[in-house]
Design an enzyme around this catalytic site. Structure first.
Site, PDB file in Angstrom:
ATOM      1  N   GLY A 121      26.325  31.728  34.705  1.00 24.79           N
ATOM      2  CA  GLY A 121      27.183  31.079  33.719  1.00 24.79           C
ATOM      3  C   GLY A 121      28.350  30.386  34.394  1.00 24.79           C
ATOM      4  N   GLN A 165      36.467  26.037  35.288  1.00 25.91           N
ATOM      5  CA  GLN A 165      36.217  26.531  36.653  1.00 25.91           C
ATOM      6  C   GLN A 165      36.006  25.372  37.631  1.00 25.91           C
ATOM      7  OE1 GLN A 165      33.140  29.555  35.207  1.00 25.91           O
ATOM      8  NE2 GLN A 165      34.008  30.587  36.993  1.00 25.91           N
ATOM      9  N   CYS A 209      32.749  37.210  38.824  1.00 27.63           N
ATOM     10  CA  CYS A 209      33.044  35.834  38.430  1.00 27.63           C
ATOM     11  C   CYS A 209      33.156  34.977  39.681  1.00 27.63           C
ATOM     12  CB  CYS A 209      34.364  35.818  37.654  1.00 27.63           C
ATOM     13  SG  CYS A 209      34.883  34.180  37.145  1.00 27.63           S
ATOM     14  N   LEU A 210      32.572  33.783  39.648  1.00 27.69           N
ATOM     15  CA  LEU A 210      32.664  32.882  40.805  1.00 27.69           C
ATOM     16  C   LEU A 210      34.116  32.533  41.126  1.00 27.69           C
ATOM     17  CD1 LEU A 210      29.750  30.398  39.953  1.00 27.69           C
ATOM     18  CD2 LEU A 210      29.707  32.231  41.638  1.00 27.69           C
ATOM     19  N   HIS A 213      32.038  36.191  28.413  1.00 25.72           N
ATOM     20  CA  HIS A 213      32.787  35.951  29.654  1.00 25.72           C
ATOM     21  C   HIS A 213      33.103  34.451  29.799  1.00 25.72           C
ATOM     22  CE1 HIS A 213      33.393  36.648  34.150  1.00 25.72           C
ATOM     23  NE2 HIS A 213      33.310  35.341  34.060  1.00 25.72           N
ATOM     24  N   GLU A 214      32.097  33.602  29.582  1.00 22.81           N
ATOM     25  CA  GLU A 214      32.306  32.161  29.769  1.00 22.81           C
ATOM     26  C   GLU A 214      33.232  31.592  28.701  1.00 22.81           C
ATOM     27  OE1 GLU A 214      31.565  31.175  32.542  1.00 22.81           O
ATOM     28  OE2 GLU A 214      30.072  32.685  33.065  1.00 22.81           O
ATOM     29  N   HIS A 237      36.865  31.964  29.470  1.00 21.69           N
ATOM     30  CA  HIS A 237      37.420  30.980  30.409  1.00 21.69           C
ATOM     31  C   HIS A 237      38.047  29.796  29.661  1.00 21.69           C
ATOM     32  CE1 HIS A 237      36.368  32.237  34.475  1.00 21.69           C
ATOM     33  NE2 HIS A 237      35.136  32.533  34.118  1.00 21.69           N
TER      34      HIS A 237
HETATM   35 ZN    ZN Z   1      33.856  33.720  35.221  1.00 20.73          ZN
END
Ligand code: ZN
Length: 162
Positions: free
Chosen positions: A45, A50, A95-96, A137-138, A141
């Site tokens: 995701g 991001q 998370c990236l 989660h996404e 963001h």
């Molecule tokens: Zn994330």
């Protein structure tokens, strides 16, 4: 492919704006997001902020995971909103944008999301389990919220083994 921003980049903490124009630029951005999503471990995701783009867009594809769960495949969600949620379940998240940490976070077990597709048409999707977790989660963001904000105890936060 664009680089994924990591903490402490301030753009990760901002609230993103709704998408109003559904054009070729939007399609290119979403293609970039899909490529960038697959850069890191467990890349299932990604949200537009991001990549430093403060627009309400999230891509999720749980079929790409190491252990694919029941899922809806590739979801390209513009202006997504959770319109229904139920249950609570704990699970591990990374998370990236927070590359060194993983944590146990409580999320709704089931969610239904309403969003617009690339042509601006309204869609709805229901998700459970890991996919529901990734969607929540996404979408966080898009409001500048990271999973580390939802950790209940410092003991739930652990350094990722490399
Ligand atoms: Zn994330």
């Amino acid at each position: 492919m664009k680089r994924v921003l990591t903490l402490p980049d301030a753009r990760l903490r901002q609230k993103s704006k709704p998408v109003e124009v559904f054009d070729a630029r939007l399609r290119t951005l979403i293609e970039d997001m899909q490529l960038s999503m697959q850069q890191g471990p467990g890349g299932v995701g990604l949200a537009a902020p991001q990549l430093g783009v403060l627009l309400r867009i999230a891509v999720v594809d749980c079929s790409l995971g190491l252990h694919p769960c029941k899922n809806n495949g590739r979801l390209l969600m513009v202006n997504p909103e959770i319109i229904y949620q139920s249950g609570k379940v704990l699970g591990r998240e990374g998370c990236l944008s927070v590359p060194e940490w993983v944590a146990t976070v409580s999320r709704s077990k089931k969610v239904t999301v309403r969003y617009q597709d690339l042509s601006g048409a309204c869609q709805e999707v229901a998700a459970t389990g890991f996919e529901a977790r990734v969607i929540q989660h996404e979408l966080d963001h898009l409001d500048g919220v990271l999973f580390i904000d939802r950790v209940l105890s410092v003991h739930d936060l652990v350094r990722r083994m490399s």
